[in-house]
Design a protein around this motif. Structure first.
Motif, PDB file in Angstrom:
ATOM      1  N   UNK A 165       3.268  -8.447   3.889  1.00 53.67           N
ATOM      2  CA  UNK A 165       4.503  -7.655   3.860  1.00 53.67           C
ATOM      3  C   UNK A 165       4.849  -7.231   2.433  1.00 53.67           C
ATOM      4  N   UNK A 166       4.613  -8.125   1.475  1.00 54.38           N
ATOM      5  CA  UNK A 166       4.836  -7.761   0.067  1.00 54.38           C
ATOM      6  C   UNK A 166       3.890  -6.640  -0.343  1.00 54.38           C
ATOM      7  N   UNK A 200      -3.005 -10.371  -4.235  1.00 54.87           N
ATOM      8  CA  UNK A 200      -2.717 -10.050  -2.841  1.00 54.87           C
ATOM      9  C   UNK A 200      -3.810 -10.553  -1.915  1.00 54.87           C
ATOM     10  N   UNK A 201      -5.055 -10.432  -2.349  1.00 53.83           N
ATOM     11  CA  UNK A 201      -6.185 -10.865  -1.529  1.00 53.83           C
ATOM     12  C   UNK A 201      -6.809 -12.144  -2.085  1.00 53.83           C
ATOM     13  N   UNK A 202      -5.963 -13.079  -2.470  1.00 59.00           N
ATOM     14  CA  UNK A 202      -6.445 -14.336  -3.037  1.00 59.00           C
ATOM     15  C   UNK A 202      -7.190 -15.152  -1.988  1.00 59.00           C
ATOM     16  N   UNK A 203      -8.004 -16.080  -2.454  1.00 62.53           N
ATOM     17  CA  UNK A 203      -8.740 -16.959  -1.559  1.00 62.53           C
ATOM     18  C   UNK A 203      -7.776 -17.934  -0.876  1.00 62.53           C
ATOM     19  N   UNK A 453      -5.901  -2.534  -0.349  1.00 63.27           N
ATOM     20  CA  UNK A 453      -5.337  -3.829  -0.747  1.00 63.27           C
ATOM     21  C   UNK A 453      -6.333  -4.629  -1.577  1.00 63.27           C
ATOM     22  N   UNK A 454      -7.608  -4.544  -1.200  1.00 63.15           N
ATOM     23  CA  UNK A 454      -8.631  -5.331  -1.892  1.00 63.15           C
ATOM     24  C   UNK A 454      -9.086  -4.701  -3.201  1.00 63.15           C
ATOM     25  N   UNK A 455      -8.760  -3.414  -3.402  1.00 66.88           N
ATOM     26  CA  UNK A 455      -9.218  -2.676  -4.588  1.00 66.88           C
ATOM     27  C   UNK A 455     -10.731  -2.774  -4.742  1.00 66.88           C
ATOM     28  N   UNK A 456     -11.428  -2.634  -3.619  1.00 65.67           N
ATOM     29  CA  UNK A 456     -12.890  -2.754  -3.612  1.00 65.67           C
ATOM     30  C   UNK A 456     -13.532  -1.369  -3.640  1.00 65.67           C
ATOM     31  N   UNK A 552      -6.904 -13.985   1.848  1.00 67.93           N
ATOM     32  CA  UNK A 552      -5.628 -13.690   2.486  1.00 67.93           C
ATOM     33  C   UNK A 552      -5.666 -12.358   3.229  1.00 67.93           C
ATOM     34  N   UNK A 553      -6.585 -11.478   2.835  1.00 65.25           N
ATOM     35  CA  UNK A 553      -6.667 -10.144   3.440  1.00 65.25           C
ATOM     36  C   UNK A 553      -7.684 -10.069   4.572  1.00 65.25           C
ATOM     37  N   UNK A 554      -8.374 -11.176   4.872  1.00 68.52           N
ATOM     38  CA  UNK A 554      -9.294 -11.166   6.011  1.00 68.52           C
ATOM     39  C   UNK A 554      -8.517 -10.864   7.284  1.00 68.52           C
ATOM     40  N   UNK A 555      -9.075 -10.032   8.144  1.00 73.65           N
ATOM     41  CA  UNK A 555      -8.401  -9.715   9.400  1.00 73.65           C
ATOM     42  C   UNK A 555      -9.394  -9.118  10.386  1.00 73.65           C
ATOM     43  N   UNK A 556      -8.958  -9.049  11.638  1.00 76.83           N
ATOM     44  CA  UNK A 556      -9.727  -8.323  12.632  1.00 76.83           C
ATOM     45  C   UNK A 556      -9.424  -6.834  12.481  1.00 76.83           C
ATOM     46  N   UNK A 557     -10.354  -5.999  12.899  1.00 78.02           N
ATOM     47  CA  UNK A 557     -10.179  -4.559  12.776  1.00 78.02           C
ATOM     48  C   UNK A 557      -8.893  -4.118  13.480  1.00 78.02           C
ATOM     49  N   UNK A 558      -8.039  -3.388  12.738  1.00 80.25           N
ATOM     50  CA  UNK A 558      -6.757  -2.880  13.265  1.00 80.25           C
ATOM     51  C   UNK A 558      -5.933  -4.004  13.876  1.00 80.25           C
ATOM     52  N   UNK A 559      -5.886  -5.124  13.179  1.00 85.72           N
ATOM     53  CA  UNK A 559      -5.165  -6.299  13.674  1.00 85.72           C
ATOM     54  C   UNK A 559      -3.695  -5.968  13.888  1.00 85.72           C
ATOM     55  N   UNK A 560      -3.160  -6.338  15.061  1.00 83.38           N
ATOM     56  CA  UNK A 560      -1.769  -6.052  15.382  1.00 83.38           C
ATOM     57  C   UNK A 560      -1.544  -4.701  16.019  1.00 83.38           C
TER      58      UNK A 560
END
Length: 570
Positions: A165-166, A200-203, A453-456, A552-560
């Motif tokens: 959310x941040x 934001x995408x910390x371990x 978010x990941x700046x990858x 922290x940014x791991x997720x399923x595709x289009x989660x939610x």
């Protein structure tokens, strides 16, 4: 350029006026009709007098430019007013025209950013409602306690949701500030707040080993649990093997790995010596080693069945015949309780110890992929068994090294990995309550948000999708006006050395080795996007959790989200 041209025209007009003023002092009256007889000074007629007077007045009028402009200029303005659109005539030469256009463009940009910000605020509202629904049920404080605890949301899940959310709030700020960027810069404005001091995408933090709930695996001599895994493909079988390890630890038995003639050739993708070393004793033995010890005839003394439905031990006649063909005999299946793979009951350690304990040398319990046994205990990082390694079931050393070389060659330290499951997934997802098969444009938007978010700079793509789908996906994953490359493992090329180890050991081209290589690369990523409902994804998440690479940014595709279009079922 139009402004320069207009200035040049004004200079030309000014030059012409200067020349006219310069010549009035050199004006000489036109000659008389008789060019051969010069006029006499004293011979002046009335007509000559009138002609001379008119000429003088006319010449005086011509040389009086103020009067000329006073008459001609209003006439010229009137003519232009009725015949020409003055706005278009002067728009190119007006020094304020660019400012007016810039003002209009700025207003358009601001309106566009405001609409985008409203959309993101709506997304944030939905995310906060989801967070509220997960956390509003709290344990009431007891008389001897002043604290409340969240009942259905772990601390790490809560931290991840708040950070998301941040991050979304920062994205909204970026959008609102974007029209105020200077020049043509497409770089985002830094709206980070140093007070937070977080990535934001910390371990994701791991539990201390001393905090884990574990069991010691100390098998009795000559007591074996014969593993049988039949459901699904390799990822399902690996989960089945992991659960068999837990059963073997609870029953104090050595686990017998299935034969490659009956199951997958596990020694090509897993290192069983690694498991024995992690526990400091021999807890796993190959089928071939046990068959040799039993003089090529292995008998399963008791065939307990964890599952009774849809068939005992989830073992059909065809597989029983296959086992007999490789030298394995067994008694009649014995269902322990009524248990259906379609609706498994929650079972405890005490249930297993009381129902499956036996003095027989070799026992089997059938396929346990669907077993619901102490899930919180089984799913913790590192698993339920006490050991000295990060994880027990992990890729072989050759696959690990090959994955590292691929990352060093093509991806670098910071990359997003995407498991994009498509083949057979459309029908599988659409029969679920919430479909997990997303149209590619919608999937591209979800992927782009994670990459931002990941700046990858790059995405590793593990997929079974057709080229038509991956090509469209590549064209739509765009960030700050630039396409984010989707990298897949290329075909074998002798000029590239990253896969030389597999080639030298005869593992190149093995589909199961390649699948495990994909998992390993994904598990090494900075951020991982998985396919919901896929055990391939679940095995990657297990490795990331155990290795400490989960983000922290791991997720399923289009989660939610749900697909914005869903086809009818057959």
């Amino acid at each position: 350029m139009e402004r320069d041209s207009s200035s040049s025209d004004e200079d030309d007009d000014r030059q012409n006026l200067i020349e006219q003023n310069d010549t009035k002092h050199h004006y000489s009256p036109p000659p008389t009709q008789d060019q051969h007889q010069p006029p006499s000074t004293f011979h002046i007629s009335v007509n000559d007098f009138h002609s001379a007077t008119i000429r003088r007045r006319f010449l005086h009028f011509l040389h009086n430019k103020r009067c000329l402009f006073a008459i001609l200029l209003p006439l010229l303005i009137l003519i232009l007013f009725f015949s020409t659109d003055l706005r278009h005539l002067f728009s190119f030469s007006s020094p304020n025209s660019d400012l007016r256009l810039d003002s209009l463009s700025s207003r358009d940009r601001m309106r566009e950013s405001e609409l985008q910000a409203l959309y993101l605020l709506k997304q944030q509202q939905l995310g906060l409602f989801t967070l509220w629904n997960h956390t509003h049920t709290l344990t009431l404080p007891q008389s001897n306690s002043n604290s409340t605890s969240i009942s259905n949301y772990s601390q790490s899940d809560l931290n991840r949701a708040v950070l998301n959310q941040i991050s979304l709030n920062r994205q909204i700020q970026q959008v609102l500030l974007s029209p105020h960027r200077t020049g043509n810069s497409s770089e985002p404005i830094d709206v980070s707040d140093p007070r937070f001091g977080f990535d934001t995408c910390a371990k994701v933090g791991q539990k201390n080993k001393n905090e884990r709930r574990t069991i010691e695996w100390k098998p009795k001599p000559n007591k074996y649990l014969f593993a049988i895994c039949l459901s699904g493909q390799m990822s399902n079988h690996l989960i089945c093997l992991e659960k068999h390890m837990f059963f073997a630890a609870l029953l104090n038995r050595v686990l017998v790995i299935p034969s490659s003639k009956f199951d997958y050739q596990y020694d090509r993708v897993l290192d069983f010596d690694h498991i024995n070393k992690c526990l400091g004793r021999k807890v796993i033995i190959s089928f071939e080693d046990l068959l040799e010890a039993k003089k090529n005839h292995l008998h399963v003394d008791r065939l307990f069945c964890y599952f009774s439905l849809p068939q005992p031990c989830y073992l059909d006649e065809e597989h029983i015949k296959k086992l007999k063909s490789i030298g394995v005999s067994m008694g009649k299946p014995e269902p322990i309780w009524k248990e259906d793979i379609r609706n498994p009951n929650k079972r405890t350690v005490q249930d297993v110890e009381s129902k499956f304990s036996s003095d027989e040398d070799v026992i089997a319990i059938g396929d346990v992929f669907y077993a619901n046994l102490e899930q919180d205990w089984v799913m913790q990082p590192g698993g339920p068994i006490a050991h000295q390694c990060k994880t027990l079931i992990e890729p072989s050393r050759l696959i690990m090294l090959t994955a590292q070389r691929f990352v060093q060659t093509f991806l670098g330290k910071n990359f997003v990995a995407l498991h994009f499951r498509r083949h057979g997934f459309l029908k599988f997802c659409n029969v679920k309550t919430h479909s997990c098969f997303f149209p590619i444009p919608q999937a591209a938007d979800c992927i782009t948000r994670v990459v931002e978010k990941a700046s990858a700079p790059v995405i590793y793509l593990s997929t079974d999708a057709a080229e038509s789908e991956t090509s469209l996906l590549q064209s739509l994953v765009v960030l700050n006006g630039k396409a984010v490359p989707l990298v897949k493992r290329p075909p074998r090329n002798s000029a590239e050395k990253w896969d030389a180890l597999l080639y030298r050991h005869g593992l190149e081209g093995d589909s199961q080795v390649e699948a495990m290589l994909d998992k390993t690369i994904c598990a090494m990523s900075s951020v991982f996007i998985g396919a919901p409902g896929s055990t391939f994804t679940e095995d990657i998440l297990r490795l990331r959790k155990d290795w400490g690479s989960a983000s922290m940014c791991d997720e399923y595709l289009c989660q939610g989200e749900e697909p914005n279009f869903i086809a009818d079922n057959e």
